[in-house]
Scaffold this motif. Structure first.
Motif, PDB file in Angstrom:
ATOM      1  N   GLY A 205       0.886  -1.197   0.118  1.00  0.00           N
ATOM      2  CA  GLY A 205      -0.138   0.113  -0.087  1.00  0.00           C
ATOM      3  C   GLY A 205       0.886   1.230   0.048  1.00  0.00           C
ATOM      4  N   GLU A 206       0.433   2.347   0.362  1.00  0.00           N
ATOM      5  CA  GLU A 206       1.098   3.592   0.340  1.00  0.00           C
ATOM      6  C   GLU A 206       2.090   3.521   1.726  1.00  0.00           C
ATOM      7  OE1 GLU A 206      -0.233   7.740  -0.716  1.00  0.00           O
ATOM      8  OE2 GLU A 206      -0.078   8.042   1.336  1.00  0.00           O
ATOM      9  N   PHE A 207       3.281   4.002   1.619  1.00  0.00           N
ATOM     10  CA  PHE A 207       4.228   3.875   2.487  1.00  0.00           C
ATOM     11  C   PHE A 207       5.082   5.137   2.390  1.00  0.00           C
ATOM     12  CE2 PHE A 207       8.334   1.984   4.687  1.00  0.00           C
ATOM     13  CZ  PHE A 207       7.641   2.123   6.121  1.00  0.00           C
ATOM     14  N   LYS A 208       5.490   5.866   3.505  1.00  0.00           N
ATOM     15  CA  LYS A 208       5.974   6.933   3.506  1.00  0.00           C
ATOM     16  C   LYS A 208       7.101   6.998   4.361  1.00  0.00           C
ATOM     17  CE  LYS A 208       1.658   9.905   3.048  1.00  0.00           C
ATOM     18  NZ  LYS A 208       0.765  10.716   3.960  1.00  0.00           N
ATOM     19  N   LEU A 209       8.210   7.747   3.733  1.00  0.00           N
ATOM     20  CA  LEU A 209       9.525   7.652   4.572  1.00  0.00           C
ATOM     21  C   LEU A 209       9.983   9.218   4.680  1.00  0.00           C
ATOM     22  CD1 LEU A 209      11.735   5.046   2.679  1.00  0.00           C
ATOM     23  CD2 LEU A 209      10.257   4.696   4.796  1.00  0.00           C
ATOM     24  N   PRO A 210       9.725   9.808   5.809  1.00  0.00           N
ATOM     25  CA  PRO A 210       9.627  10.942   6.034  1.00  0.00           C
ATOM     26  C   PRO A 210      11.079  11.533   6.556  1.00  0.00           C
ATOM     27  CG  PRO A 210       8.458  10.355   8.134  1.00  0.00           C
ATOM     28  CD  PRO A 210       8.473   9.365   7.086  1.00  0.00           C
ATOM     29  N   SER A 220      17.878  -6.690   2.992  1.00  0.00           N
ATOM     30  CA  SER A 220      18.122  -7.296   1.600  1.00  0.00           C
ATOM     31  C   SER A 220      17.555  -6.729   0.449  1.00  0.00           C
ATOM     32  CB  SER A 220      18.101  -8.862   1.998  1.00  0.00           C
ATOM     33  OG  SER A 220      18.810  -9.470   2.860  1.00  0.00           O
ATOM     34  N   GLU A 221      16.306  -6.720   0.604  1.00  0.00           N
ATOM     35  CA  GLU A 221      15.506  -6.088  -0.631  1.00  0.00           C
ATOM     36  C   GLU A 221      14.194  -5.248   0.224  1.00  0.00           C
ATOM     37  OE1 GLU A 221      14.885  -9.389  -3.350  1.00  0.00           O
ATOM     38  OE2 GLU A 221      13.135  -9.927  -2.493  1.00  0.00           O
ATOM     39  N   LEU A 222      13.719  -4.570  -0.742  1.00  0.00           N
ATOM     40  CA  LEU A 222      12.318  -3.926  -0.622  1.00  0.00           C
ATOM     41  C   LEU A 222      11.733  -3.820  -1.679  1.00  0.00           C
ATOM     42  CD1 LEU A 222      10.834  -2.453   1.601  1.00  0.00           C
ATOM     43  CD2 LEU A 222      11.632  -0.184   0.966  1.00  0.00           C
ATOM     44  N   ARG A 223      10.471  -4.582  -1.971  1.00  0.00           N
ATOM     45  CA  ARG A 223       9.647  -4.481  -3.163  1.00  0.00           C
ATOM     46  C   ARG A 223       8.545  -3.822  -3.215  1.00  0.00           C
ATOM     47  NH1 ARG A 223       9.377 -10.825  -4.543  1.00  0.00           N
ATOM     48  NH2 ARG A 223       7.591 -10.466  -2.968  1.00  0.00           N
ATOM     49  N   ILE A 224       8.195  -2.929  -4.315  1.00  0.00           N
ATOM     50  CA  ILE A 224       7.122  -2.290  -4.355  1.00  0.00           C
ATOM     51  C   ILE A 224       6.163  -2.908  -5.150  1.00  0.00           C
ATOM     52  CG2 ILE A 224       6.216  -0.171  -5.063  1.00  0.00           C
ATOM     53  CD1 ILE A 224       8.851   1.256  -4.648  1.00  0.00           C
ATOM     54  N   THR A 225       5.168  -3.442  -4.722  1.00  0.00           N
ATOM     55  CA  THR A 225       4.044  -4.269  -5.603  1.00  0.00           C
ATOM     56  C   THR A 225       3.439  -3.435  -6.370  1.00  0.00           C
ATOM     57  OG1 THR A 225       2.499  -4.399  -3.700  1.00  0.00           O
ATOM     58  CG2 THR A 225       4.130  -5.748  -3.754  1.00  0.00           C
ATOM     59  N   GLU A 226       2.470  -4.170  -7.236  1.00  0.00           N
ATOM     60  CA  GLU A 226       1.688  -3.480  -8.146  1.00  0.00           C
ATOM     61  C   GLU A 226       0.736  -2.482  -7.375  1.00  0.00           C
ATOM     62  OE1 GLU A 226       0.077  -6.700 -10.409  1.00  0.00           O
ATOM     63  OE2 GLU A 226       1.814  -6.933 -11.853  1.00  0.00           O
ATOM     64  N   THR A 227       0.327  -2.867  -6.171  1.00  0.00           N
ATOM     65  CA  THR A 227      -0.662  -1.958  -5.558  1.00  0.00           C
ATOM     66  C   THR A 227       0.039  -1.171  -4.536  1.00  0.00           C
ATOM     67  OG1 THR A 227      -0.625  -3.682  -3.648  1.00  0.00           O
ATOM     68  CG2 THR A 227      -2.362  -3.692  -5.553  1.00  0.00           C
ATOM     69  N   GLY A 228       1.534  -1.113  -4.572  1.00  0.00           N
ATOM     70  CA  GLY A 228       2.180  -0.212  -3.509  1.00  0.00           C
ATOM     71  C   GLY A 228       2.592   1.027  -4.098  1.00  0.00           C
ATOM     72  N   THR A 229       2.788   2.111  -2.988  1.00  0.00           N
ATOM     73  CA  THR A 229       3.522   3.451  -3.450  1.00  0.00           C
ATOM     74  C   THR A 229       4.423   3.624  -2.269  1.00  0.00           C
ATOM     75  OG1 THR A 229       1.488   4.169  -4.523  1.00  0.00           O
ATOM     76  CG2 THR A 229       3.227   5.740  -3.972  1.00  0.00           C
ATOM     77  N   LEU A 230       5.726   3.909  -2.623  1.00  0.00           N
ATOM     78  CA  LEU A 230       6.801   4.514  -1.675  1.00  0.00           C
ATOM     79  C   LEU A 230       6.956   6.013  -1.993  1.00  0.00           C
ATOM     80  CD1 LEU A 230       8.691   3.537   0.389  1.00  0.00           C
ATOM     81  CD2 LEU A 230      10.193   2.998  -1.379  1.00  0.00           C
ATOM     82  N   LEU A 231       6.687   6.632  -0.797  1.00  0.00           N
ATOM     83  CA  LEU A 231       7.062   8.266  -0.907  1.00  0.00           C
ATOM     84  C   LEU A 231       8.134   8.434  -0.082  1.00  0.00           C
ATOM     85  CD1 LEU A 231       3.457   9.213  -0.569  1.00  0.00           C
ATOM     86  CD2 LEU A 231       4.603   8.847  -2.769  1.00  0.00           C
ATOM     87  N   ILE A 232       9.212   9.033  -0.738  1.00  0.00           N
ATOM     88  CA  ILE A 232      10.381   9.249   0.144  1.00  0.00           C
ATOM     89  C   ILE A 232      10.653  10.827   0.102  1.00  0.00           C
ATOM     90  CG2 ILE A 232      12.876   8.520   0.234  1.00  0.00           C
ATOM     91  CD1 ILE A 232      12.310   6.222  -1.360  1.00  0.00           C
TER      92      ILE A 232
END
Length: 256
Positions: A205-210, A220-232
């Motif tokens: 889902g949506e995940f924020k890194l303020p 090891s790894e971080l995957r943004i799936t088809e339904t995911g949003t990473l906001l940095i």
């Protein structure tokens, strides 16, 4: 001499007579208010707040937890200017902490701490529901994570300090990301691990890194799936640890 002796004796006895103390434990199945008049409350066994029930804690109340005893909220907890602490101990991890529901329970819990102190616990466990921290709230002297955020957990935090914990914030691996909203004046300081640990693999889902002045590390790894949003946020440092060692170059997989 006799008058002097009686006068001093009264000075000693009267304050003890004015001190109230209330033992509390078990299931709270009706809306309940813990009052300052009956404080401090000694938590002698686990407390569970049922779904659909509100526990309100008045300003000035102190809850002192016996060893190994926790507060779990399936309903609603509202606390303003309240102290949650260990009973006659200053050992980090003396009591497990506050749990916001449980991932296998049907109910989402809601906990709001305003201008409150939580200390000598293991963690604040946001397992299923919402935790709101505001108004100069302080989390300190935890043996584990300041915030332990599960996949179904959401945190709204502002004007709060987390200090002297093993990790300030930990996002747990339970099949996807938890989430948080970070406002102004959030201080993460003096913790053993001076970074925010992301232990899940998939951003679903949506995940924020303020930018909180600390790096973020994941395993090891971080995957943004088809339904995911990473906001940095600009200025954020993101990397991963391998075999427990830091740091390593960032590897983020999109559309996994």
């Amino acid at each position: 001499m006799k008058r002097t002796f009686i006068f001093l004796f009264n000075l000693v006895v009267i304050p003890f007579a004015l001190v109230a103390q209330t033992n509390i434990s078990g299931t709270i199945s009706n809306n309940t208010t813990l009052t300052a008049a009956n404080s401090p409350y000694i938590v002698t066994d686990h407390i569970n707040v049922n779904a659909g029930v509100t526990l309100t804690v008045e300003s000035g109340v102190e809850l002192r937890f016996n060893s190994g005893k926790y507060l779990q909220v399936f309903g609603t907890l509202t606390a303003n200017n309240v102290t949650f602490t260990a009973n006659e101990s200053t050992n980090p991890g003396f009591w497990p902490g506050i749990y916001v529901s449980y991932e296998n329970n049907a109910s989402f819990g809601t906990v709001t701490l305003n201008n409150s102190l939580v200390e000598y616990a293991q963690s604040l466990h946001v397992r299923k529901g919402t935790l709101t921290l505001t108004g100069n709230t302080l989390l300190q002297n935890f043996s584990s994570f300041g915030l332990d955020i599960y996949t179904l957990g959401t945190v709204a935090i502002e004007n709060t300090t987390i200090r002297n914990c093993a990790y300030p914030v930990y996002f747990r691996d339970k099949g996807g990301n938890g989430n948080w909203t970070v406002g102004e004046n959030v201080m993460l300081t003096g913790n053993t691990k001076d970074y925010i640990f992301i232990d899940f693999r998939d951003v679903t889902g949506e995940f924020k890194l303020p930018d909180l002045g600390l790096p973020y590390y994941y395993n090891s790894e971080l995957r943004i799936t088809e339904t995911g949003t990473l906001l940095i946020d600009p200025g954020v440092a993101l990397g991963y640890r391998r075999h427990g060692k830091l740091p390593h170059p960032c590897q983020v997989y999109v559309g996994a």
